[in-house]
Design an enzyme around this catalytic site. Structure first.
Site, PDB file in Angstrom:
ATOM      1  N   LYS A   6      -2.446 -62.393 -41.406  1.00 56.42           N
ATOM      2  CA  LYS A   6      -2.427 -63.791 -41.922  1.00 56.42           C
ATOM      3  C   LYS A   6      -0.816 -64.188 -41.798  1.00 56.42           C
ATOM      4  CE  LYS A   6      -4.133 -67.965 -43.536  1.00 56.42           C
ATOM      5  NZ  LYS A   6      -5.672 -68.344 -43.980  1.00 56.42           N
ATOM      6  N   ASP A  60      -9.692 -72.636 -53.424  1.00 55.54           N
ATOM      7  CA  ASP A  60     -10.222 -73.163 -51.938  1.00 55.54           C
ATOM      8  C   ASP A  60     -11.393 -72.517 -51.508  1.00 55.54           C
ATOM      9  OD1 ASP A  60      -9.909 -74.941 -50.085  1.00 55.54           O
ATOM     10  OD2 ASP A  60      -8.421 -73.654 -48.969  1.00 55.54           O
TER      11      ASP A  60
END
Length: 401
Positions: free
Chosen positions: A46, A147
């Protein structure tokens, strides 16, 4: 920032990682499937877009500070050890691009399974319990996700278990110069909507939003087209309609649990994720899961994967059987159709008569499209649907056919 490209690219010290496939993009970066040449395994890389996090013209001191913060947050998140959390193996920087080296999860995000119809209750409980176990393991290490949302929950193709991804990124994003706050308005807790840091119970609120969508087919407030400001006000000021009032067959304890998770005041939510795990286990037994009674060993501090013999595991095995048969044969093959009908009946016997009727309805529609609505298999499927509709009873009570 690295978008899709055709040429072979290597990153990391000694060109350790070969970028194989661009698999996704988000607000703060891109994800690549990569090959680790040292350990000979697939990983996910990522990459974070620093220009979105620190501005287009950051000074060298600010860049160095952000990189140090990234390394610290990655180290904290890497301590989370749970079969339901995607592991973080390492972190590095390629030029000006920090990146995480993570477990590569072969599967699809939970968002692919949601809406507009509710999920079968047994699947809802299975996945919700696994998410709660993953959160418990993280919270034991004082790591808060901030999140939790369907796209950050991956469902593995191999075993239908979930993996939570992107632990540690939200606090890093919150600390950047842009003051961009991580989180998605559809699933954000009231305190996070007020730009407060939030704690473990903020994750529980977001889990409640995800569970609400599982059992009703939509989030508690609005949809993706709603404005962020309106969603933030709704999370802070409005009480959502009870899930049981939006979808038939939701057990009262599950209804109560979701509403408790969605309490505006964090103090009124469950104290911790382990309490949520226990509450979901109670709902599973109410639905008829004949797995063994959970004992204290099921909820150790670091989370241990436990496979029982109840309906949740049998449903997972039946789903895998359908996928494997579909891979070997065409979707309209009689073996696939038979396996789908067996899955529908198992869903009904688990206590989810609503889910069984919906599965049979889909089978009947598919067969009708392939062979015509009057085909005997289509008639069998619609008969199965009617059988489970009747089994639910006029007041939602179950009478097994």
């Amino acid at each position: 920032m690295r978008g899709p490209r055709d040429d072979r690219t290597f990153v990391g010290p000694g060109d350790r990682f070969e970028l194989v496939e661009h698999v996704g993009s988000g607000g703060f970066g891109y994800v690549w499937r990569a090959r680790d040449s040292v350990l000979a395994r697939e990983v996910a890389l990522k990459f974070l877009a620093l220009d979105r996090l620190v501005g287009s013209r950051p000074n060298p001191e600010r860049l160095a500070s952000v990189r140090d913060r990234f390394a610290r947050e990655s180290l904290i998140a890497a301590k989370v050890d749970s079969p339901y959390v995607a592991r973080i193996y390492d972190c590095d920087i390629d030029g000006d691009e920090p990146f995480l080296v993570m477990e590569y999860v072969e599967g699809r995000p939970l968002s692919d399974y949601l809406g507009p119809r509710p999920l079968p209750l047994a699947r809802t409980c299975r996945w919700s319990g696994q998410i709660a176990r993953g959160l418990a393991a993280a919270h034991d290490k004082s790591v808060v996700h901030r999140d939790i949302k369907p796209v950050n929950i991956l469902v593995r193709e191999a075993d239908s278990d979930v993996r939570i991804v992107d632990f540690g990124l939200s606090r890093f994003v919150d600390a950047t110069e842009t003051r961009s706050e991580a989180g998605t308005p559809l699933y954000m807790s009231p305190e996070r909507c007020r730009a407060e840091a939030g704690d473990e119970r903020s994750d529980l609120y977001s889990l409640g939003c995800v569970m609400y969508e599982m059992v009703t087919g939509w989030p508690p407030f609005g949809d993706e087209r709603a404005e962020a400001f309106a969603l933030a006000r709704a999370h802070q000021d409005r009480t959502p309609l009870r899930p049981g009032g939006q979808a038939a067959g939701v057990p009262v304890p599950l209804d109560d649990l979701i509403m408790a998770l969605l309490a505006k005041d964090p103090q009124q939510r469950p104290d911790n994720a382990r309490m949520v795990v226990r509450d979901i286990a109670e709902v599973e037994r109410l639905l008829g899961d004949d797995g063994p009674e959970p004992g204290p060993e099921e909820y150790p501090p670091h989370g241990i994967h436990r496979t029982g013999t109840g309906f949740a595991d049998r449903l997972s095995a039946a789903e895998l059987n359908v996928r494997e048969l579909t891979t070997r044969h065409s979707p309209d093959h009689h073996l696939v159709i038979t396996a789908r009908m067996q899955l529908a009946d198992l869903t009904g016997h688990s206590g989810d008569t609503r889910g069984a009727a919906e599965l049979y309805d889909r089978i009947g529609r598919d067969i009708g499209a392939w062979y015509g609505p009057g085909h005997s298999l289509a008639l069998d499927a619609f008969e199965g649907m009617a059988r489970w509709v009747v089994a639910r009873g006029p007041n939602g009570s179950q009478r097994l056919p």
